[in-house]
Design a protein around this motif. Structure first.
Motif, short mmCIF file in Angstrom:
data_model
loop_
_atom_site.label_atom_id
_atom_site.label_comp_id
_atom_site.label_asym_id
_atom_site.label_seq_id
_atom_site.Cartn_x
_atom_site.Cartn_y
_atom_site.Cartn_z
N ASN A 114 18.24 38.26 65.10
CA ASN A 114 19.19 37.83 64.07
C ASN A 114 20.30 38.85 63.87
N ILE A 115 20.02 40.11 64.15
CA ILE A 115 21.02 41.15 63.95
C ILE A 115 21.92 41.29 65.16
N CYS A 116 21.35 41.16 66.36
CA CYS A 116 22.08 41.43 67.60
C CYS A 116 22.36 40.14 68.36
N GLN A 117 23.60 39.97 68.78
CA GLN A 117 23.98 38.79 69.54
C GLN A 117 23.53 38.88 71.00
N LYS A 118 23.46 40.11 71.52
CA LYS A 118 23.10 40.30 72.92
C LYS A 118 22.16 41.49 73.01
N LEU A 119 21.14 41.38 73.84
CA LEU A 119 20.17 42.45 74.01
C LEU A 119 20.32 43.09 75.38
N THR A 120 20.16 44.42 75.43
CA THR A 120 20.17 45.13 76.71
C THR A 120 18.80 45.73 76.94
N TYR A 121 18.47 45.95 78.22
CA TYR A 121 17.12 46.38 78.58
C TYR A 121 17.15 47.59 79.50
N ASP A 122 16.06 48.31 79.48
CA ASP A 122 15.84 49.41 80.42
C ASP A 122 14.88 48.89 81.49
N PRO A 170 25.74 51.48 82.32
CA PRO A 170 27.05 50.90 81.99
C PRO A 170 27.02 50.02 80.75
N MET A 171 25.83 49.71 80.20
CA MET A 171 25.75 48.83 79.04
C MET A 171 24.87 49.42 77.95
N PRO A 172 25.27 50.56 77.38
CA PRO A 172 24.47 51.12 76.28
C PRO A 172 24.58 50.23 75.05
N PRO A 173 23.51 50.11 74.27
CA PRO A 173 23.54 49.21 73.11
C PRO A 173 24.32 49.79 71.93
N ASP A 174 24.84 48.90 71.09
CA ASP A 174 25.50 49.31 69.84
C ASP A 174 24.47 49.69 68.79
N ILE A 175 23.32 49.01 68.82
CA ILE A 175 22.27 49.23 67.83
C ILE A 175 20.96 49.44 68.57
N ILE A 176 20.21 50.45 68.16
CA ILE A 176 18.88 50.68 68.72
C ILE A 176 17.88 50.67 67.58
N ALA A 177 16.77 49.96 67.77
CA ALA A 177 15.77 49.83 66.71
C ALA A 177 14.41 50.22 67.25
N PHE A 178 13.64 50.95 66.45
CA PHE A 178 12.28 51.35 66.82
C PHE A 178 11.28 50.74 65.86
#
Length: 219
Positions: free
Chosen positions: A43-51, A81-89
């Motif tokens: 709900n917070i992030c429109q797009k997710l990036t992965y490791d 090349p695609m670091p996230p704007d928001i990181i959550a733990f």
């Protein structure tokens, strides 16, 4: 907000507002589980990036397994090349004592840098490392939404390199590649759009070959 989230104290918008203003937020005593927390992130992030080196727990969450050594300050996926704007733990089982995560205000660091260092880091640096075939296949598959990473070949890799500026590859042994990425060490693409010393110079390389950093003059 769905019904499952109405029991929680903070709405996605409240969390976003605090992230913009303060850069971080701690959600304490919210009674999340992994699935509920993953739903919140959707709900917070429109797009997710992965490791690609990490194991997925849910579609939105990955398991963090980076050994037991202390980690230097870094931004998440800061050498990609695609670091996230928001990181959550999310901690499913927190340590009873001794577990800490350091928060660093990159904007304050930038403000306190002497002018000589501000000038030194004003131009992007090049991050260079070797990536084995399985690693670049998985990363490109995730980026291009390809279900089977084994199907990713040189054509898809070349397409991905062309998609995002500042990337270069050279063939290496065992079908791996030597990967170079030009990235700013002073970033302005944070949620508040202020200059911040935010990078991966001191960061970990637990699942990857250790990277090398080059200033714009090649040093």
């Amino acid at each position: 907000m769905n019904i499952a989230q109405q029991q929680f104290k903070h709405s996605p918008q409240q969390i976003k507002d605090r992230l913009v203003e303060h850069g971080w937020v701690l959600l304490r005593n919210e009674h999340y589980d992994v699935n509920a927390f993953s739903g919140l992130m959707s709900n917070i992030c429109q797009k997710l990036t992965y490791d690609p080196a990490r194991e997925n727990v849910t579609r939105q969450s990955q398991k963090v397994d980076a050994g037991t050594q202390a980690m230097g300050l870094h931004i998440e996926n800061g050498s990609t090349p695609m670091p996230p704007d928001i990181i959550a733990f999310f901690s499913e089982k927190s340590a009873s004592r001794g577990s800490q995560t350091t928060l660093c205000d990159g904007h304050e660091v930038w403000q306190k840098l002497p002018d000589t260092l501000k000038q030194k880091f004003a131009e992007p640096m090049t991050i260079s490392r070797y990536l084995p075939k399985a690693m670049w296949q998985k990363y490109v598959a995730t980026a291009l939404n390809i279900a089977d990473a084994v199907q990713v070949g040189q054509q898809e890799l070349a397409h991905f390199i062309e998609m995002i500026p500042r990337q270069r590859i050279r063939p290496a042994h065992d079908e791996g590649v030597q990967y170079d990425l030009s990235m700013p060490m002073i970033r302005h693409d944070n949620l508040k759009a202020v200059p911040a010393f935010a990078n991966t110079l001191l960061g970990p390389s637990y699942n990857y070959e250790k990277q090398r950093f080059y200033f714009a003059d090649g040093s």
